[in-house]
Structures are given as C-alpha cells and as structure tokens.
Design an enzyme around this catalytic site. Structure first.
Site, PDB file in Angstrom:
ATOM      1  N   GLU A  85      23.730 -25.460 -21.497  1.00 14.78           N
ATOM      2  CA  GLU A  85      23.109 -24.644 -20.684  1.00 14.78           C
ATOM      3  C   GLU A  85      23.767 -23.496 -21.622  1.00 14.78           C
ATOM      4  OE1 GLU A  85      20.910 -25.822 -16.860  1.00 14.78           O
ATOM      5  OE2 GLU A  85      22.827 -24.863 -16.538  1.00 14.78           O
ATOM      6  N   GLU A  99      26.794 -20.880 -18.474  1.00 20.40           N
ATOM      7  CA  GLU A  99      25.564 -21.317 -17.497  1.00 20.40           C
ATOM      8  C   GLU A  99      24.824 -21.182 -16.924  1.00 20.40           C
ATOM      9  OE1 GLU A  99      27.776 -23.829 -15.557  1.00 20.40           O
ATOM     10  OE2 GLU A  99      26.201 -24.607 -14.875  1.00 20.40           O
ATOM     11  N   ASP A 152      20.996 -21.245 -18.198  1.00 15.22           N
ATOM     12  CA  ASP A 152      19.559 -21.785 -16.875  1.00 15.22           C
ATOM     13  C   ASP A 152      18.915 -21.261 -16.312  1.00 15.22           C
ATOM     14  OD1 ASP A 152      18.942 -23.979 -15.355  1.00 15.22           O
ATOM     15  OD2 ASP A 152      19.255 -22.129 -14.111  1.00 15.22           O
TER      16      ASP A 152
END
Lengths: 220, 220
Positions: free
Chosen positions: A112, A37, A41
């Site tokens: 993400e 994640e 991102d």
C-alpha cells in the site's frame, strides 16, 4: 530485478521508495511507511472502484464486496509476495527474527505504501496504470469469487505469534423461525469472551465474530 | 443559480449530473445514483487523504480519524445543504412527503454521487479542485476537532421514521481494574438486544454499540 523494474515505474524522488519500504520497527531516524500506507490504501480503493464501475455493470453492493476482496491484507500481501517485496523491506532486528519478511500485514502495508509513493511521485493516471497491471490477476480472481475474505484464518494468523493462544467459537443462542434463524456467536480467547458475531448461519456468525475482534484488536 | 454554477463545474455529459441527482425511489426507468455514490465516496476519500497527507504532518491514526469526520453523512449532508442540493434531487412521491428532500442520507448520498459524476466527466485533478473548494470549511472544522462523529445521534436519525421505536443503552458489565476498566454495553431496540459495544467508558461503549448496529442495519 529491482522493485522499480518489477512495477515498471521509475521514481523521480528515490527517497519516497525508501520510505515506502521502511517498517516502523526499523531503527534510526528514518521516516516509516505508515503515512504512505494510509494514502496508498485510498489510492487503491479509488483505482479499483473506478475499474469496477467502468468495466462491469455491477450493483453498488456487489462492487463494495469485490473491492473489499481486492483491497485487503490477503490480496495485497499476495501481490507483494509476487513482487518479492519482503526481501526489500527495512525491518528492525526483532521483526526479522520473528518472520517479519513473510508476515502478511508487513507485506500488504508495504505494498500500500509503495502505491502511495508512486501516486505522490507521479499522478493518478500513471498510478492507475501501475496498479491495474500488478493487480490484474487478483481482480480477475475477485470477480470470479475466488478471493473470498476469511476472517477466521486472518485472526488465526494475527494471533499466531503466541502459540499458546486458544480460540474457540461458541454458539451463544439462535433466534427466529427455522427457515430464517439468526445465530449469535461468542468468540472465546484464552477462556475470555472477547467479541460477538451475528450471522444467518453459524459459519457466518463465526466470521463476523472474528472480524469484530480483528477490527478492535487492530485499533488498540 | 444552477448546481453547475454553484460547484463551478460545467458537465460535458449532462446525463451524468442527472443520474447523480436521481434517488432510487424515483419512478421510471432512469438510472439511480447508487453506483455513482459508491465511486464518489472513494474519490472523496482519496482527495481528503491526499490533502491531509500533504498539508499537515499528522500521524496515520489522526488522519484516519479526521478523514472519517469529513467523509461522513454528517459532514457531506451539511455541504449538500449549503448547495441546496435537496431542491434538485429526483425523488419518488412517497420519499418527498416523508421529508426526503431534507433527509441527511439522501443529501449526503447525492453529494457523493455528484462528486463521482464530476470525476467521471473530467479527471482526478479537476475533481480535487472542485472538492477542496466545496469542503474547505468542513475540512477546517474537522481539523479543529469540531466535527466529531456521533453515532448515537446518527442512529437516532436513522430510525426516526418510526416514532414508536425505543432505543436503550444498558451496561452489561465492566471488567478490569478501576483505573483501566472496559465497559460492555448492550443496545436494546424495542426490547430486543440488537448489538453490543465495548469501550473504555460507558459513553465510548454506547457509541460503539450504536456504530455496530448502524453498520449491520445498513448492510441489510
């Protein structure tokens, strides 16, 4: 339709897809998606930055604002919802019974992580193609100003697990001349002042207070 | 040695290098580096994220912290200083006489813009190689914990243009039991309370107050 068909990308390392969909509440020794994640991102930030830079002659401040409306829980959970990602996430039992499959943060985080996994499995160019395809409508919405981040709603959703929680926004004081006042807002959570906000209107001050509380609460 | 020799990258579009080095104070119709800086920041975030992800088995929280110590004004201005970027920035006269060539924010911003320019001129893989080479020592310092972000110093530098400015950090109150207190700090700027900070120690609360003020001040 599988996730791979929906995003039009076939993983070379299937293990990466599994990790991307594994929430930290999932039992067992499996790796969860938190690290992916983090990576995803940053991948999303760059792809959207590059897109805004190249395709629109916007100022730096405007690009920052629009990007933050595309790469945020609200927008990414919407994209995840459209991919029905919630049905495929590996969750712990407790998380499932409390509505974890619909929780925006779980959906946005898995999205993400999925993008982070595509990036690791392929390269920047391939991931760019996948992302711009999936987020096309969110990008258009953000450019038209329709995707505006609402921290008060986000905070309400964040704390709704406990229905007894009460949030109030109290005007502490305002300063400055009539045409250029600054408003200081206190955010009261179950009777305690937990954060402050500043803005050029009460509404802006309340959003700021909600935002500050969210950012603190998520760090803890 | 030219900038291109120093970073070991030769631009196909020389115009990009010029824009990357053009500060907004520079007169004339030339495009300044603000948009490239926006792009370059996102490029740096992803390159460092990917590096930390692949080369070290760190948690997501730890990666976030280390990345923020690498991609920040302190670290990037250091890299820019080592490249002697300050000698090559196009600045307005007013900016030059007030020490603009040495100003950390100018150096860090030009560095970010330079990386944004390399990315536009080439691709992600080439830019990764350039960045990891230039930032190698900063990455090692951050991993060893030596590059820790100090918001109080940053704020001091940010406002130092005017020597009459006085900053004070006042303890508003502390809450909670002795072993787990929370400290609320008010940041007083020339006699006005301009931001608040919260932390598990006075020092942490002061850093938070300085950070909050910086983030507000930079938005304006």
């Amino acid at each position: 339709m599988t996730i791979e068909e929906k995003i039009d990308y076939r993983f070379k390392k299937k293990e990466l897809l599994k990790i991307a969909l594994t929430h930290s509440s999932h039992s067992g020794n499996s790796t969860n998606n938190e690290r992916l994640e983090f990576l995803g991102d940053a991948v999303l930030e760059l792809i959207i930055s590059e897109y805004l830079f190249l395709s629109h002659k916007l100022s730096e401040g405007k690009m920052t604002k629009i990007r933050s409306n595309i790469v945020c829980a609200e927008s990414l959970s919407k994209a995840a919802y459209e991919l029905q990602l919630g049905d495929h996430i590996f969750l712990g039992k407790g998380e499932i019974v409390t509505g974890g499959r619909q929780r925006k943060s779980n959906l946005a985080n898995a999205f993400e992580a999925l993008i982070g996994a595509v990036f690791l499995d392929s390269n920047f160019e391939t991931t760019r193609k996948v992302v711009l395809e999936i987020l096309a409508s969110n990008i258009q919405l953000a450019l038209s100003g329709a995707l505006v981040k609402d921290y008060k709603t986000e905070l309400q959703e964040y704390i709704q697990k406990n229905n007894d929680n009460v949030i109030e926004y109290i005007l502490d004081r305002s300063e400055g001349p009539e045409h250029n006042k600054t408003f200081y807002i206190n955010l009261i959570f179950n009777g305690d002042c937990v954060s402050h906000g500043i803005g050029k209107s009460k509404k802006e001050g309340e959003q700021d207070a909600a935002k500050n509380y969210l950012s603190k609460a998520r760090k803890i």
